[in-house]
Scaffold this motif. Sequence first.
Motif, PDB file in Angstrom:
ATOM      1  N   GLU A 285      77.858  45.035  60.423  1.00  0.00           N
ATOM      2  CA  GLU A 285      76.468  45.479  60.318  1.00  0.00           C
ATOM      3  C   GLU A 285      75.988  45.469  58.858  1.00  0.00           C
ATOM      4  O   GLU A 285      74.830  45.149  58.585  1.00  0.00           O
ATOM      5  CB  GLU A 285      76.327  46.877  60.910  1.00  0.00           C
ATOM      6  CG  GLU A 285      76.457  46.939  62.427  1.00  0.00           C
ATOM      7  CD  GLU A 285      77.894  46.788  62.912  1.00  0.00           C
ATOM      8  OE1 GLU A 285      78.073  46.473  64.106  1.00  0.00           O
ATOM      9  OE2 GLU A 285      78.833  46.968  62.100  1.00  0.00           O
ATOM     10  N   ARG A 286      76.881  45.805  57.940  1.00  0.00           N
ATOM     11  CA  ARG A 286      76.509  45.761  56.517  1.00  0.00           C
ATOM     12  C   ARG A 286      76.314  44.327  56.047  1.00  0.00           C
ATOM     13  O   ARG A 286      75.395  44.039  55.274  1.00  0.00           O
ATOM     14  CB  ARG A 286      77.602  46.453  55.669  1.00  0.00           C
ATOM     15  CG  ARG A 286      77.329  46.375  54.175  1.00  0.00           C
ATOM     16  CD  ARG A 286      76.138  47.224  53.761  1.00  0.00           C
ATOM     17  NE  ARG A 286      75.763  46.978  52.374  1.00  0.00           N
ATOM     18  CZ  ARG A 286      74.822  46.127  51.977  1.00  0.00           C
ATOM     19  NH1 ARG A 286      74.111  45.444  52.877  1.00  0.00           N
ATOM     20  NH2 ARG A 286      74.565  45.966  50.700  1.00  0.00           N
ATOM     21  N   MET A 287      77.141  43.427  56.527  1.00  0.00           N
ATOM     22  CA  MET A 287      76.955  41.999  56.203  1.00  0.00           C
ATOM     23  C   MET A 287      75.622  41.508  56.749  1.00  0.00           C
ATOM     24  O   MET A 287      74.864  40.814  56.062  1.00  0.00           O
ATOM     25  CB  MET A 287      78.105  41.188  56.795  1.00  0.00           C
ATOM     26  CG  MET A 287      77.938  39.668  56.663  1.00  0.00           C
ATOM     27  SD  MET A 287      77.968  39.100  54.953  1.00  0.00           S
ATOM     28  CE  MET A 287      79.704  39.344  54.590  1.00  0.00           C
ATOM     29  N   ARG A 288      75.326  41.891  57.977  1.00  0.00           N
ATOM     30  CA  ARG A 288      74.074  41.487  58.603  1.00  0.00           C
ATOM     31  C   ARG A 288      72.882  41.978  57.789  1.00  0.00           C
ATOM     32  O   ARG A 288      71.928  41.247  57.539  1.00  0.00           O
ATOM     33  CB  ARG A 288      74.037  42.072  60.026  1.00  0.00           C
ATOM     34  CG  ARG A 288      72.798  41.914  60.828  1.00  0.00           C
ATOM     35  CD  ARG A 288      72.718  40.568  61.537  1.00  0.00           C
ATOM     36  NE  ARG A 288      72.212  39.530  60.677  1.00  0.00           N
ATOM     37  CZ  ARG A 288      72.820  38.362  60.470  1.00  0.00           C
ATOM     38  NH1 ARG A 288      73.965  38.081  61.053  1.00  0.00           N
ATOM     39  NH2 ARG A 288      72.294  37.464  59.677  1.00  0.00           N
ATOM     40  N   GLU A 289      72.937  43.233  57.352  1.00  0.00           N
ATOM     41  CA  GLU A 289      71.853  43.809  56.554  1.00  0.00           C
ATOM     42  C   GLU A 289      71.668  43.042  55.241  1.00  0.00           C
ATOM     43  O   GLU A 289      70.536  42.768  54.822  1.00  0.00           O
ATOM     44  CB  GLU A 289      72.144  45.274  56.241  1.00  0.00           C
ATOM     45  CG  GLU A 289      72.061  46.204  57.432  1.00  0.00           C
ATOM     46  CD  GLU A 289      72.549  47.597  57.100  1.00  0.00           C
ATOM     47  OE1 GLU A 289      72.893  47.843  55.913  1.00  0.00           O
ATOM     48  OE2 GLU A 289      72.588  48.454  58.008  1.00  0.00           O
TER      49      GLU A 289
END
Length: 260
Positions: A245-249
């Motif tokens: 999710e942090r990569m996606r953000e």
Amino acid sequence: MPAEGAVAGPVAVFLFAHQDDEFGVYECIARSAKAGKVVCAYLTDGGAGGDPQRRDAESREVLRRLGVPPENVQFLGTVAGIPDGRLHDHLDAVAQRVASVLDAQPESALVHVLAWEGGHPDHDGLHAVTAVLMHARGRLAQLRQFPVYHAARCPGPFFRVLSPLVQNGPVERWRIGIVDRFRQLRHCLRYPSQRKTWMGLFPFVALRLLWRGRQSLQRVQLARIAERPHEGPLYYEKRGFLRYERMREAIDAWRSRGQG
């Protein structure tokens, strides 16, 4: 008539996150160096795995043995201070440097980048940036991805090496000769600063290389960077490096700043 300073023969560009990522494309680099010009660029300093200068020297020597002259090897992450493990926090700087590499070579150059596979966050971040930039240049068809490691369908701490994800589409495979398989395994031992990493990685690479003996490449689909690399926990999540999710953000925020 070719333009002044143009390179005779094909040009191949290889984009890596860390010094030693080249193990995923030894065969492709060697063949490309015999056919024309090879340019290699590294986009982090590799500092989480040891002294960046030492790591630079190790990869430079391996690439020399594969036929790539030192002047064609660029350690952009070391120069820019892009931290190993934090590439996703520096996507603007990474994009600027990847763009400079792409635009310095002929538009016909074939570009290779680490696969979108959930193995290491720096690998996926670099893949996303490269895919967007190549798409913006109308050159996505000239981009290839290569696998190094991922945890798809692997229980616990286990992982697969040099194994293309089905989700990334059809695979282009080249057979590696027996002598070259052993030569490439020797290259894997030329990273003494990474001895600890390679103690865990080498047996799996050796098994895959000696048993399968194939170089695998896949085309890149821009839509894939909006998808989770594979179902289940990613390898970098298992290792506690980063949540997807942090990569996606990070990728979404970078693209929202006008990067496609």
